[in-house]
Design a protein around this motif. Structure first.
Motif, PDB file in Angstrom:
ATOM      1  N   ILE A   5     -61.638 -12.509 -83.702  1.00  7.31           N
ATOM      2  CA  ILE A   5     -60.569 -11.921 -84.509  1.00  7.31           C
ATOM      3  C   ILE A   5     -60.113 -12.941 -85.533  1.00  7.31           C
ATOM      4  CG2 ILE A   5     -58.277 -10.883 -84.460  1.00  7.31           C
ATOM      5  CD1 ILE A   5     -58.779 -10.141 -81.519  1.00  7.31           C
ATOM      6  N   LEU A   6     -60.231 -12.573 -86.802  1.00  2.23           N
ATOM      7  CA  LEU A   6     -59.838 -13.459 -87.892  1.00  2.23           C
ATOM      8  C   LEU A   6     -58.331 -13.352 -88.126  1.00  2.23           C
ATOM      9  CD1 LEU A   6     -62.813 -12.552 -90.245  1.00  2.23           C
ATOM     10  CD2 LEU A   6     -62.549 -14.679 -88.946  1.00  2.23           C
ATOM     11  N   ALA A   7     -57.625 -14.445 -87.926  1.00  2.70           N
ATOM     12  CA  ALA A   7     -56.160 -14.408 -87.997  1.00  2.70           C
ATOM     13  C   ALA A   7     -55.587 -15.638 -88.695  1.00  2.70           C
ATOM     14  CB  ALA A   7     -55.587 -14.294 -86.578  1.00  2.70           C
ATOM     15  N   CYS A  24     -50.748 -11.885 -88.735  1.00  2.00           N
ATOM     16  CA  CYS A  24     -51.237 -11.186 -87.545  1.00  2.00           C
ATOM     17  C   CYS A  24     -50.122 -10.856 -86.562  1.00  2.00           C
ATOM     18  CB  CYS A  24     -52.323 -12.008 -86.848  1.00  2.00           C
ATOM     19  SG  CYS A  24     -51.759 -13.562 -86.131  1.00  2.00           S
ATOM     20  N   LEU A  25     -48.931 -11.440 -86.759  1.00  2.00           N
ATOM     21  CA  LEU A  25     -47.804 -11.165 -85.857  1.00  2.00           C
ATOM     22  C   LEU A  25     -46.745 -10.265 -86.487  1.00  2.00           C
ATOM     23  CD1 LEU A  25     -47.271 -14.584 -84.026  1.00  2.00           C
ATOM     24  CD2 LEU A  25     -48.702 -12.636 -83.354  1.00  2.00           C
ATOM     25  N   VAL A  26     -47.030  -9.696 -87.670  1.00  2.00           N
ATOM     26  CA  VAL A  26     -46.108  -8.687 -88.191  1.00  2.00           C
ATOM     27  C   VAL A  26     -46.144  -7.489 -87.248  1.00  2.00           C
ATOM     28  CG1 VAL A  26     -46.380  -9.454 -90.580  1.00  2.00           C
ATOM     29  CG2 VAL A  26     -47.808  -7.591 -89.705  1.00  2.00           C
ATOM     30  N   GLU A  27     -45.084  -6.717 -87.249  1.00  2.00           N
ATOM     31  CA  GLU A  27     -44.973  -5.642 -86.267  1.00  2.00           C
ATOM     32  C   GLU A  27     -45.204  -4.271 -86.873  1.00  2.00           C
ATOM     33  OE1 GLU A  27     -41.399  -5.912 -83.980  1.00  2.00           O
ATOM     34  OE2 GLU A  27     -42.022  -7.777 -83.003  1.00  2.00           O
ATOM     35  N   ILE A  28     -45.867  -3.433 -86.093  1.00  2.00           N
ATOM     36  CA  ILE A  28     -46.040  -2.022 -86.414  1.00  2.00           C
ATOM     37  C   ILE A  28     -45.371  -1.232 -85.308  1.00  2.00           C
ATOM     38  CG2 ILE A  28     -47.709  -0.145 -86.683  1.00  2.00           C
ATOM     39  CD1 ILE A  28     -49.634  -2.184 -87.852  1.00  2.00           C
ATOM     40  N   LYS A  29     -44.284  -0.570 -85.680  1.00  2.00           N
ATOM     41  CA  LYS A  29     -43.507   0.219 -84.723  1.00  2.00           C
ATOM     42  C   LYS A  29     -43.148  -0.597 -83.485  1.00  2.00           C
ATOM     43  CE  LYS A  29     -45.310   4.594 -86.427  1.00  2.00           C
ATOM     44  NZ  LYS A  29     -45.993   5.859 -86.130  1.00  2.00           N
ATOM     45  N   HIS A 103     -60.957  -8.365 -88.810  1.00  2.00           N
ATOM     46  CA  HIS A 103     -59.770  -8.985 -89.391  1.00  2.00           C
ATOM     47  C   HIS A 103     -58.519  -8.479 -88.675  1.00  2.00           C
ATOM     48  CE1 HIS A 103     -61.699 -10.503 -93.202  1.00  2.00           C
ATOM     49  NE2 HIS A 103     -62.635  -9.687 -92.734  1.00  2.00           N
ATOM     50  N   ALA A 104     -57.665  -9.383 -88.259  1.00  2.00           N
ATOM     51  CA  ALA A 104     -56.448  -8.990 -87.551  1.00  2.00           C
ATOM     52  C   ALA A 104     -55.471  -8.237 -88.440  1.00  2.00           C
ATOM     53  CB  ALA A 104     -55.765 -10.216 -86.957  1.00  2.00           C
ATOM     54  N   ASP A 105     -55.618  -8.371 -89.764  1.00  2.00           N
ATOM     55  CA  ASP A 105     -54.632  -7.735 -90.646  1.00  2.00           C
ATOM     56  C   ASP A 105     -55.056  -6.349 -91.106  1.00  2.00           C
ATOM     57  OD1 ASP A 105     -56.675  -8.777 -92.154  1.00  2.00           O
ATOM     58  OD2 ASP A 105     -55.395  -9.519 -93.765  1.00  2.00           O
ATOM     59  N   ASN A 106     -56.036  -5.746 -90.430  1.00  2.00           N
ATOM     60  CA  ASN A 106     -56.354  -4.341 -90.642  1.00  2.00           C
ATOM     61  C   ASN A 106     -55.787  -3.520 -89.499  1.00  2.00           C
ATOM     62  OD1 ASN A 106     -57.782  -4.723 -93.032  1.00  2.00           O
ATOM     63  ND2 ASN A 106     -59.719  -5.067 -91.966  1.00  2.00           N
ATOM     64  N   PHE A 107     -55.562  -2.239 -89.761  1.00  2.00           N
ATOM     65  CA  PHE A 107     -55.053  -1.347 -88.724  1.00  2.00           C
ATOM     66  C   PHE A 107     -55.800  -0.024 -88.819  1.00  2.00           C
ATOM     67  CE2 PHE A 107     -52.393   2.220 -87.457  1.00  2.00           C
ATOM     68  CZ  PHE A 107     -52.015   1.841 -86.180  1.00  2.00           C
ATOM     69  N   ILE A 171     -64.940  -4.261 -90.058  1.00  2.00           N
ATOM     70  CA  ILE A 171     -65.043  -4.277 -88.602  1.00  2.00           C
ATOM     71  C   ILE A 171     -66.531  -4.118 -88.302  1.00  2.00           C
ATOM     72  CG2 ILE A 171     -64.449  -3.127 -86.432  1.00  2.00           C
ATOM     73  CD1 ILE A 171     -61.885  -2.137 -87.779  1.00  2.00           C
ATOM     74  N   TYR A 172     -67.110  -5.145 -87.709  1.00  2.00           N
ATOM     75  CA  TYR A 172     -68.549  -5.189 -87.506  1.00  2.00           C
ATOM     76  C   TYR A 172     -68.874  -5.412 -86.038  1.00  2.00           C
ATOM     77  CZ  TYR A 172     -67.859  -6.877 -92.335  1.00  2.00           C
ATOM     78  OH  TYR A 172     -67.437  -7.054 -93.631  1.00  2.00           O
ATOM     79  N   ILE A 173     -70.023  -4.888 -85.627  1.00  2.00           N
ATOM     80  CA  ILE A 173     -70.589  -5.299 -84.355  1.00  2.00           C
ATOM     81  C   ILE A 173     -71.903  -6.001 -84.675  1.00  2.00           C
ATOM     82  CG2 ILE A 173     -71.364  -4.648 -82.066  1.00  2.00           C
ATOM     83  CD1 ILE A 173     -69.553  -2.261 -82.188  1.00  2.00           C
ATOM     84  N   LEU A 174     -71.977  -7.254 -84.311  1.00  2.00           N
ATOM     85  CA  LEU A 174     -73.109  -8.103 -84.638  1.00  2.00           C
ATOM     86  C   LEU A 174     -73.986  -8.280 -83.404  1.00  2.00           C
ATOM     87  CD1 LEU A 174     -71.131 -10.895 -86.554  1.00  2.00           C
ATOM     88  CD2 LEU A 174     -72.014  -8.709 -87.452  1.00  2.00           C
ATOM     89  N   SER A 175     -75.258  -7.936 -83.529  1.00  2.00           N
ATOM     90  CA  SER A 175     -76.175  -8.084 -82.407  1.00  2.00           C
ATOM     91  C   SER A 175     -76.524  -9.555 -82.190  1.00  2.00           C
ATOM     92  CB  SER A 175     -77.461  -7.284 -82.672  1.00  2.00           C
ATOM     93  OG  SER A 175     -78.197  -7.880 -83.742  1.00  2.00           O
ATOM     94  N   LYS A 176     -77.052  -9.848 -81.019  1.00  2.00           N
ATOM     95  CA  LYS A 176     -77.488 -11.222 -80.739  1.00  2.00           C
ATOM     96  C   LYS A 176     -78.613 -11.633 -81.688  1.00  2.00           C
ATOM     97  CE  LYS A 176     -77.858 -10.277 -76.297  1.00  2.00           C
ATOM     98  NZ  LYS A 176     -78.131 -10.408 -74.833  1.00  2.00           N
TER      99      LYS A 176
END
Length: 228
Positions: A5-7, A24-29, A103-107, A171-176
């Motif tokens: 997680i990129l933060a 990354c510590l801003v609040e959503i609801k 990225h931590a700053d996406n929702f 947002i990616y899934i990276l294979s080995k």
């Protein structure tokens, strides 16, 4: 599967909030964005997390140390920002499984279950899976062109002219296998979108979400997501 997680970002467009906390510590609801991500990934069965930090890193340390995730998170502090690709390379030796990289700053309201399912049934030539969404502002995004099978044919970062609205959600899934190729060939890369993705045409599977997705990069977007 592990998670990186990129933060570490400065969050300049979220000032004055980010004068005292990392973005990354801003609040959503009432819930911190990083907490939302950790809980979402935990539901997906991910038990091992790497989080990079820089701006107000002590606040991230404090949050993690007081959370239920403290024994499953490795925090890596960057004195100087390494960039998205640089961070991945710096931590490559810590990764032994397929990796969800975000990225931590996406929702997003997408639970990412189908993203992972599609990754594990991807065509053999695809080394990673990328989440995309429909953007109303293509000039601010990386725009994807894909074929009928959902394999990326072209990628243009922040195009000046309209070429489409299917955007990289980062947002990616990276294979080995991808990680082995990356480790061998991308030691000096900095930006994952600019330095890496364009070199993997015909080798990235796209999964498009119709769920809500937004970059919490400025105060207006933060207000939008808190009002949905």
């Amino acid at each position: 599967m592990q998670a990186l997680i990129l933060a570490a970002g400065l969050g300049t467009r979220l000032r004055p909030l980010t004068n005292t906390i990392p973005k990354c510590l801003v609040e959503i609801k009432g819930k911190k964005l990083l907490e939302i991500w950790l809980e979402k990934l935990e539901i997906l069965g991910i038990k091992s997390f790497i989080i990079n930090t820089h701006h107000h890193s002590d606040k991230v340390d404090e949050f993690i140390n007081n959370s239920k995730f403290k024994n499953r998170v490795r925090i890596v502090y960057e004195k100087n920002l390494l960039g998205t690709a640089g961070t991945l390379y710096q931590n490559i030796e810590l990764i032994s499984e397929d990796l969800i990289f975000l990225h931590a700053d996406n929702f997003t309201t997408d639970n990412l279950e189908l993203l992972i399912k599609n990754h594990y049934s991807r065509p053999i030539e695809c080394l990673m899976t990328m989440l995309t969404f429909t953007t109303n502002d293509p000039k601010s995004c990386g725009i994807i062109k894909s074929d009928a099978r959902g394999i990326m044919q072209d990628f243009v970062e922040k195009p000046k002219n309209y070429i489409g609205s299917q955007a990289n959600a980062a947002i990616y899934i990276l294979s080995k296998e991808f990680l082995r190729v990356f480790k061998k060939n991308y030691k000096d890369s900095f930006d994952f979108s600019i330095d890496v993705i364009p070199n993997f045409k015909n080798r990235i599977l796209i999964f498009h979400t119709d769920s809500f997705f937004i970059d919490i990069g400025n105060l207006n977007n933060l207000k939008i997501v808190n009002n949905i």
